[in-house]
Design a protein around this motif. Sequence first.
Motif, PDB file in Angstrom:
ATOM      1  N   ASN A  19      49.958  23.741  23.205  1.00 50.39           N
ATOM      2  CA  ASN A  19      48.880  24.889  23.703  1.00 50.39           C
ATOM      3  C   ASN A  19      49.297  25.942  24.637  1.00 50.39           C
ATOM      4  OD1 ASN A  19      47.029  23.470  22.328  1.00 50.39           O
ATOM      5  ND2 ASN A  19      45.875  22.669  24.400  1.00 50.39           N
ATOM      6  N   VAL A  20      49.293  27.232  24.192  1.00 47.45           N
ATOM      7  CA  VAL A  20      50.039  28.216  25.195  1.00 47.45           C
ATOM      8  C   VAL A  20      48.967  28.528  26.179  1.00 47.45           C
ATOM      9  CG1 VAL A  20      51.651  28.980  23.234  1.00 47.45           C
ATOM     10  CG2 VAL A  20      49.437  30.092  23.500  1.00 47.45           C
ATOM     11  N   VAL A  21      47.726  28.258  25.762  1.00 43.41           N
ATOM     12  CA  VAL A  21      46.568  28.392  26.711  1.00 43.41           C
ATOM     13  C   VAL A  21      46.154  26.837  26.710  1.00 43.41           C
ATOM     14  CG1 VAL A  21      44.578  29.222  27.495  1.00 43.41           C
ATOM     15  CG2 VAL A  21      46.366  30.946  26.845  1.00 43.41           C
ATOM     16  N   ASP A  22      46.155  26.508  27.990  1.00 45.83           N
ATOM     17  CA  ASP A  22      45.697  24.925  27.942  1.00 45.83           C
ATOM     18  C   ASP A  22      44.556  24.603  28.882  1.00 45.83           C
ATOM     19  OD1 ASP A  22      46.058  22.441  27.389  1.00 45.83           O
ATOM     20  OD2 ASP A  22      47.543  21.814  28.448  1.00 45.83           O
ATOM     21  N   ARG A  23      43.304  24.552  27.979  1.00 48.03           N
ATOM     22  CA  ARG A  23      42.195  24.074  28.621  1.00 48.03           C
ATOM     23  C   ARG A  23      41.710  24.504  29.762  1.00 48.03           C
ATOM     24  NH1 ARG A  23      43.332  18.180  28.435  1.00 48.03           N
ATOM     25  NH2 ARG A  23      45.285  19.230  28.296  1.00 48.03           N
ATOM     26  N   ILE A  24      41.596  26.015  30.067  1.00 48.50           N
ATOM     27  CA  ILE A  24      41.432  26.742  31.298  1.00 48.50           C
ATOM     28  C   ILE A  24      39.950  26.798  31.371  1.00 48.50           C
ATOM     29  CG2 ILE A  24      43.682  27.688  31.267  1.00 48.50           C
ATOM     30  CD1 ILE A  24      42.562  30.333  30.701  1.00 48.50           C
ATOM     31  N   ASN A  25      39.458  26.511  32.567  1.00 43.74           N
ATOM     32  CA  ASN A  25      38.169  26.971  32.888  1.00 43.74           C
ATOM     33  C   ASN A  25      38.140  28.117  34.206  1.00 43.74           C
ATOM     34  OD1 ASN A  25      36.406  24.901  31.820  1.00 43.74           O
ATOM     35  ND2 ASN A  25      37.913  23.608  32.665  1.00 43.74           N
ATOM     36  N   LEU A  26      37.496  29.150  33.966  1.00 39.65           N
ATOM     37  CA  LEU A  26      37.488  30.287  34.929  1.00 39.65           C
ATOM     38  C   LEU A  26      36.242  31.161  34.790  1.00 39.65           C
ATOM     39  CD1 LEU A  26      39.205  31.849  36.991  1.00 39.65           C
ATOM     40  CD2 LEU A  26      40.146  33.201  35.034  1.00 39.65           C
ATOM     41  N   SER A  27      35.745  31.194  35.883  1.00 34.91           N
ATOM     42  CA  SER A  27      34.388  31.950  36.215  1.00 34.91           C
ATOM     43  C   SER A  27      34.640  33.087  36.694  1.00 34.91           C
ATOM     44  CB  SER A  27      33.292  31.057  36.789  1.00 34.91           C
ATOM     45  OG  SER A  27      31.964  31.197  36.195  1.00 34.91           O
ATOM     46  N   ILE A  28      34.061  34.248  35.801  1.00 28.72           N
ATOM     47  CA  ILE A  28      34.245  35.479  36.838  1.00 28.72           C
ATOM     48  C   ILE A  28      33.070  36.138  36.875  1.00 28.72           C
ATOM     49  CG2 ILE A  28      35.650  37.865  36.555  1.00 28.72           C
ATOM     50  CD1 ILE A  28      37.256  36.118  34.373  1.00 28.72           C
ATOM     51  N   LYS A  44      49.045  34.663  30.079  1.00 24.34           N
ATOM     52  CA  LYS A  44      48.206  35.519  30.786  1.00 24.34           C
ATOM     53  C   LYS A  44      47.348  36.550  29.765  1.00 24.34           C
ATOM     54  CE  LYS A  44      51.105  37.556  33.095  1.00 24.34           C
ATOM     55  NZ  LYS A  44      52.418  36.721  32.906  1.00 24.34           N
ATOM     56  N   SER A  45      48.422  37.047  28.740  1.00 21.98           N
ATOM     57  CA  SER A  45      48.058  38.091  27.916  1.00 21.98           C
ATOM     58  C   SER A  45      47.199  37.231  26.821  1.00 21.98           C
ATOM     59  CB  SER A  45      49.232  38.714  27.035  1.00 21.98           C
ATOM     60  OG  SER A  45      50.021  39.414  27.917  1.00 21.98           O
ATOM     61  N   THR A  46      47.681  36.239  26.458  1.00 24.25           N
ATOM     62  CA  THR A  46      47.010  35.488  25.415  1.00 24.25           C
ATOM     63  C   THR A  46      45.313  35.364  25.844  1.00 24.25           C
ATOM     64  OG1 THR A  46      49.031  34.571  24.804  1.00 24.25           O
ATOM     65  CG2 THR A  46      47.161  33.336  23.745  1.00 24.25           C
ATOM     66  N   THR A  47      45.261  34.922  27.182  1.00 27.91           N
ATOM     67  CA  THR A  47      43.874  34.766  27.755  1.00 27.91           C
ATOM     68  C   THR A  47      43.070  35.723  27.460  1.00 27.91           C
ATOM     69  OG1 THR A  47      44.999  33.138  29.192  1.00 27.91           O
ATOM     70  CG2 THR A  47      42.679  33.736  29.478  1.00 27.91           C
ATOM     71  N   LEU A  48      43.800  36.943  28.124  1.00 29.71           N
ATOM     72  CA  LEU A  48      43.125  38.399  28.126  1.00 29.71           C
ATOM     73  C   LEU A  48      42.665  38.886  26.483  1.00 29.71           C
ATOM     74  CD1 LEU A  48      42.409  40.142  30.184  1.00 29.71           C
ATOM     75  CD2 LEU A  48      44.383  41.685  29.274  1.00 29.71           C
ATOM     76  N   ARG A  49      43.473  38.535  25.762  1.00 28.23           N
ATOM     77  CA  ARG A  49      43.220  38.869  24.324  1.00 28.23           C
ATOM     78  C   ARG A  49      42.290  38.036  23.553  1.00 28.23           C
ATOM     79  NH1 ARG A  49      46.994  41.947  21.750  1.00 28.23           N
ATOM     80  NH2 ARG A  49      46.989  40.694  19.754  1.00 28.23           N
TER      81      ARG A  49
END
Lengths: 375, 290
Positions: A19-28, A44-49
């Motif tokens: 996983n290049v992004v691995d089960r992240i939880n984030l509340s903005i 980071k970029s992958t998450t944003l994209r």
Amino acid sequence: MASVRLSNLSKRYEGNGTNVVDRINLSIEDGEFMVLVGPSGCGKSTTLRMVAGLESVSDGDIYIGPTIVNDMPPKQRDISMVFQNYALYPNMSVYENMAFGMRLRKTEKHIMDSSVKQSSRVLEIEHLLERKPRQLSGGQRQRVALGRALVRQPQVFLLDEPLSNLDARLRVQMRAEIVELHRQLATTTIYVTHDQIEAMTMGTRICIMKNGKIQQVGTPEDVYTRPSNLFVAGFIGTPPINIMQGTVVELGEKGFAFTTKRFTLRLPKRYEATIRSQSLMNRNVFLGVRPEFASLPAYYGGKSDGLEIRGEVFFSELVGADRYIHVHIGADAFVFRAPAYERVPIGELVDIVLHPEALLLFHADTEERLPDERD
Amino acid sequence: MRLWPRKSRLNRLSPYQLLLVLLMTLLAVFMLMPIVFLFNHAFKPMHELFLYPPTFLVRDATWVNFLDLLTVSKSTIVPASRYLFNSLLTSVLTVVAATFISILCAFPLSKHQFKGKTLLFSSILVSLMFAPETVQIPRYYVISSLGIVNTYFAHILPMVALPVIVFLFKQFIDQIPNDLLESARMEGASEFRVFMNIIVPLCIPVVATAAILSFQSAWNNLEASQLFMEDETMKTLPFYVSTLTSGLANSVARQGVAAAAALLMFLPNFIIFLLLQSRVISTMAHSGIK
Ligand SMILES: Nc1ncnc2c1ncn2[C@@H]1O[C@H](COP(=O)(O)OP(=O)(O)OP(=O)(O)O)[C@@H](O)[C@H]1O
Ligand SMILES: [Mg+2]
């Protein structure tokens, strides 16, 4: 405007199974300025994209407002994005670049005109509207890219390293302008950078990532003074925090101490409970001290409380008002701050006071920060 | 007033560079010779045309060949202007269609992922290697089953698929940053909008090259007239020129006319190339071909 929530969000690419992004939880929160920061390749970029809809989601959910947008195409998400290379359409004038989105939505001409005018006034690019992108400087292009993103008044504003192609001076200026812009518009913003100074100065909150996992989310002050682990402690702050390895020993009545081959330091009382509950006596720990919280004895106002170490100066660097002095303590290097006018000869042995209120302890195996009474 | 206000650039070259310039100039002159010959030949009077050894430059330039061409063309059943019209119409339509369809084909090949993409692209590349003669029979078969024999479609359709141009456009589109397309998509553009508003305008420099290539192949195309056209009125200029010299009886008499016609055939290519050449060279530089 809207909040954004990532719930167990993961991304895998075909070919490599991790996983290049691995089960992240984030509340903005609505109106928040969230900075994603981390070393190169941390996702980071992958998450944003994924939030933008430019990458598919492998697992988990993305909420914008109350809706899950996993399978919603980018154009329906009502977000806009600023790319690192600006991505201005070279064949269109600045005006056309900014009006492109509205033109596609068949916005009426006078509304389009006034929106473009207004955004370009905010960004001071009114005089450039007729030019083509190739006739602009890097900073101007950056402004146009920002203008194009905000002219549509999106729900969420995404920026992927928007300042990394600018020179240092311009970067500082644009940093301030983007923060000011956010203060005026209060649009929910996700800002990606690998520059921790940018993160610290711009974010309402910072999310630090490593290897696709979130390390810590918090205000700049939080992550600076109470990093959740060794990685965050080392990543935030320049020059980086000093880390020393040693053992916890019990001093009987006097509490606990941190000891290495070269020195022994009394640990502040606030760690006692943790040391007892995790039974860390005679176990290895890491001690972290930021260069700002170590000084020559003459510049320490508080009671020194026995936290003195001694090192041999091998380098001193001047950065404006401050001077960072590098010393060797045995084989380890240690940096501390002194006023610029303080000249310490190379090779001299100096005493250094560590400020007890800023000492951080980290577990040797998990590398998590050990909680103290303040947590 | 001095004619050479600054020191000539040649003076600043090293001996090695000078040698290169010299060699390149010689090569260029050599490459230019057929064109010079073509121009001179068209203006040669009859006795010069048959000189042995042939002369390179014309001595008594004359318009007589062109006048003959005019007379000959008047005496045929179908006037030369009809061939010219057919040629112009089919060539222009071919250029427009070939260019547009090639970009349309290159875009997904370059910027989209789909199953069989590599196979498709390789087959386009492989088709670059076929000699045109090998596909004549299958092509005839396709044209006749489509029922478009003796129509302009038969002139245009076979010429629309030009692998070289697809390749050229694909290489060029490869260099357009993905950010541009993603940005447009986020702003609400459909794939077709992305194509029309971003890809096509950015491809304009390559269009010049593509136009020359497809114009050349269309303008000089003899095959369609010979194989797919039954009516004389549907045939094109290259066919007409070829009839001028074919047939033994005329082979001597019509040499002058043929020379004039050859020049006329060549001129459009020449003019188009002159007009577009600076753009072509910049395309070559962009696409890594140079
Ligand atoms: N198309 C892809 N296929 C396979 N792996 C990819 C792909 N795109 C990115 N990756 C991998 O995903 C990881 C995260 O990439 P990402 O671009 O999100 O990093 P980043 O945090 O933005 O780094 P940087 O600061 O360098 O931009 C990297 O290890 C990268 O190699
Ligand atoms: Mg990135």
